[in-house]
Write a protein that holds these residues in place. Sequence first.
Motif, mmCIF file in Angstrom:
data_model
loop_
_atom_site.group_PDB
_atom_site.id
_atom_site.type_symbol
_atom_site.label_atom_id
_atom_site.label_comp_id
_atom_site.label_asym_id
_atom_site.label_seq_id
_atom_site.Cartn_x
_atom_site.Cartn_y
_atom_site.Cartn_z
ATOM 1 N N SER A 1 5.990 7.857 -8.492
ATOM 2 C CA SER A 1 6.297 9.270 -8.583
ATOM 3 C C SER A 1 6.119 9.732 -10.098
ATOM 4 C CB SER A 1 7.779 9.123 -8.651
ATOM 5 O OG SER A 1 8.493 8.310 -9.564
ATOM 6 N N LYS A 2 5.958 11.112 -10.217
ATOM 7 C CA LYS A 2 5.687 11.546 -11.439
ATOM 8 C C LYS A 2 6.850 11.731 -12.409
ATOM 9 C CE LYS A 2 1.584 14.204 -9.930
ATOM 10 N NZ LYS A 2 1.012 15.515 -9.751
ATOM 11 N N ARG A 3 8.075 12.042 -11.478
ATOM 12 C CA ARG A 3 9.175 11.767 -12.306
ATOM 13 C C ARG A 3 9.758 10.473 -12.621
ATOM 14 N NH1 ARG A 3 14.847 12.664 -10.968
ATOM 15 N NH2 ARG A 3 14.333 12.709 -8.676
ATOM 16 N N HIS A 4 10.320 10.166 -13.644
ATOM 17 C CA HIS A 4 10.833 8.890 -13.893
ATOM 18 C C HIS A 4 12.173 8.592 -13.079
ATOM 19 C CE1 HIS A 4 11.100 5.148 -16.396
ATOM 20 N NE2 HIS A 4 12.351 5.367 -16.125
ATOM 21 N N VAL A 5 12.202 8.032 -12.061
ATOM 22 C CA VAL A 5 13.277 7.373 -11.222
ATOM 23 C C VAL A 5 13.237 5.951 -10.920
ATOM 24 C CG1 VAL A 5 13.870 9.515 -10.519
ATOM 25 C CG2 VAL A 5 12.383 8.325 -9.045
ATOM 26 N N LYS A 6 14.046 5.244 -10.811
ATOM 27 C CA LYS A 6 13.995 3.847 -10.316
ATOM 28 C C LYS A 6 14.073 3.267 -8.798
ATOM 29 C CE LYS A 6 13.909 0.605 -13.204
ATOM 30 N NZ LYS A 6 12.891 -0.042 -13.414
ATOM 31 N N LYS B 1 -7.009 -2.504 9.272
ATOM 32 C CA LYS B 1 -6.344 -2.500 10.662
ATOM 33 C C LYS B 1 -4.962 -2.479 10.342
ATOM 34 C CE LYS B 1 -6.060 -4.660 15.047
ATOM 35 N NZ LYS B 1 -6.767 -5.774 15.872
ATOM 36 N N TYR B 2 -4.380 -3.349 9.448
ATOM 37 C CA TYR B 2 -2.915 -3.494 9.024
ATOM 38 C C TYR B 2 -2.598 -3.418 7.611
ATOM 39 C CZ TYR B 2 -3.003 -5.288 13.729
ATOM 40 O OH TYR B 2 -3.120 -5.680 15.163
ATOM 41 N N VAL B 3 -1.460 -2.767 7.442
ATOM 42 C CA VAL B 3 -1.042 -2.782 5.779
ATOM 43 C C VAL B 3 0.083 -3.396 5.599
ATOM 44 C CG1 VAL B 3 -2.532 -0.786 5.267
ATOM 45 C CG2 VAL B 3 -0.293 -0.414 6.074
ATOM 46 N N TYR B 4 0.501 -3.628 4.404
ATOM 47 C CA TYR B 4 1.971 -4.329 4.092
ATOM 48 C C TYR B 4 2.189 -3.264 2.908
ATOM 49 C CZ TYR B 4 0.168 -8.455 6.249
ATOM 50 O OH TYR B 4 -0.005 -9.181 7.449
ATOM 51 N N TYR B 5 3.522 -2.724 2.939
ATOM 52 C CA TYR B 5 4.237 -1.792 2.039
ATOM 53 C C TYR B 5 5.256 -2.641 1.148
ATOM 54 C CZ TYR B 5 2.361 1.883 4.777
ATOM 55 O OH TYR B 5 1.277 2.601 5.165
ATOM 56 N N PHE B 6 5.081 -2.745 0.058
ATOM 57 C CA PHE B 6 5.951 -3.307 -1.064
ATOM 58 C C PHE B 6 6.765 -2.360 -1.853
ATOM 59 C CE2 PHE B 6 2.361 -6.289 -0.050
ATOM 60 C CZ PHE B 6 3.279 -7.323 0.006
ATOM 61 N N TYR B 7 8.007 -2.194 -1.975
ATOM 62 C CA TYR B 7 8.909 -1.718 -2.613
ATOM 63 C C TYR B 7 9.850 -2.387 -3.539
ATOM 64 C CZ TYR B 7 12.922 1.354 -3.660
ATOM 65 O OH TYR B 7 14.086 1.937 -3.934
ATOM 66 N N ASN B 8 10.151 -2.528 -4.912
ATOM 67 C CA ASN B 8 10.853 -3.151 -5.465
ATOM 68 C C ASN B 8 11.711 -2.342 -6.445
ATOM 69 O OD1 ASN B 8 8.484 -3.767 -6.472
ATOM 70 N ND2 ASN B 8 9.661 -5.109 -7.991
ATOM 71 N N GLU B 9 13.002 -2.384 -6.713
ATOM 72 C CA GLU B 9 13.526 -1.575 -7.534
ATOM 73 C C GLU B 9 13.716 -2.401 -8.994
ATOM 74 O OE1 GLU B 9 17.263 -0.553 -5.637
ATOM 75 O OE2 GLU B 9 16.379 1.024 -4.354
ATOM 76 N N ASP B 10 13.364 -3.524 -8.831
ATOM 77 C CA ASP B 10 13.528 -4.370 -10.432
ATOM 78 C C ASP B 10 12.395 -4.288 -11.102
ATOM 79 O OD1 ASP B 10 12.483 -6.033 -8.432
ATOM 80 O OD2 ASP B 10 13.573 -7.893 -8.944
ATOM 81 N N ALA B 11 11.554 -3.495 -10.852
ATOM 82 C CA ALA B 11 10.296 -3.406 -11.570
ATOM 83 C C ALA B 11 10.468 -2.962 -13.038
ATOM 84 C CB ALA B 11 9.219 -2.479 -10.787
ATOM 85 N N ILE B 12 9.780 -3.320 -14.055
ATOM 86 C CA ILE B 12 9.721 -2.726 -15.306
ATOM 87 C C ILE B 12 9.540 -1.235 -15.356
ATOM 88 C CG2 ILE B 12 8.680 -2.915 -17.523
ATOM 89 C CD1 ILE B 12 8.038 -5.823 -16.864
ATOM 90 N N HIS B 13 8.523 -0.760 -14.375
ATOM 91 C CA HIS B 13 7.978 0.463 -14.346
ATOM 92 C C HIS B 13 9.156 1.318 -13.405
ATOM 93 C CE1 HIS B 13 4.709 -1.286 -16.486
ATOM 94 N NE2 HIS B 13 4.322 -1.796 -15.194
ATOM 95 N N HIS B 14 8.860 2.795 -13.423
ATOM 96 C CA HIS B 14 9.619 3.254 -12.342
ATOM 97 C C HIS B 14 8.926 3.430 -11.028
ATOM 98 C CE1 HIS B 14 7.125 6.978 -13.924
ATOM 99 N NE2 HIS B 14 7.066 7.157 -12.550
ATOM 100 N N PHE B 15 9.804 4.212 -10.174
ATOM 101 C CA PHE B 15 9.608 4.145 -8.590
ATOM 102 C C PHE B 15 8.046 4.199 -8.458
ATOM 103 C CE2 PHE B 15 8.840 6.054 -4.533
ATOM 104 C CZ PHE B 15 9.606 5.197 -3.760
ATOM 105 N N HIS B 16 7.454 3.035 -7.650
ATOM 106 C CA HIS B 16 6.320 3.178 -7.301
ATOM 107 C C HIS B 16 6.362 2.355 -5.941
ATOM 108 C CE1 HIS B 16 6.328 -0.343 -9.803
ATOM 109 N NE2 HIS B 16 5.198 -0.953 -8.944
ATOM 110 N N THR B 17 5.388 2.424 -5.076
ATOM 111 C CA THR B 17 5.105 1.449 -3.658
ATOM 112 C C THR B 17 3.443 1.035 -3.949
ATOM 113 O OG1 THR B 17 4.837 3.361 -2.316
ATOM 114 C CG2 THR B 17 6.886 2.255 -2.497
#
Length: 124
Positions: free
Chosen positions: A72-77, A108-124
């Motif tokens: 995200s371009k905006r800093h959110v967690k 063919k297949y992908v895995y999506y990872f999302y974690n809120e305890d990362a040092i950086h802000h919102f990203h997947t």
Amino acid sequence: MGNNRKDNKWTRGKVIESYHFIEWEKVEVYCLSCAITSGLMAPDGRIVFESEHFHVHQDVAYPIKGLMIVVSKRHVKCLDELTESEKFDYINVITKIRQAQRKVLGIKYVYYFYNEDAIHHFHT
């Protein structure tokens, strides 16, 4: 950054990472995602796509074919901090990236990872 750290928008605590980038200048950052999306730093991998609210680049730490970081371009967690417009944009960006992974890279297949305890802000 030098003595201007208190005036820098990335000052959110202690320095978390230190990188060498454009023209070998050393930069200390407080949020890697903010530094990349603002253009202060260039990711090691190339920029793949940008939308109004998101920036997509190849993973810096793991240069694996098709592994993309959507930031995200905006800093959110957290996901629930996104505005309605950002949520809509996020789904569209993820969809475009997935279509390209299948069509261009043959993934063919992908895995999506999302974690809120990362040092950086919102990203997947």
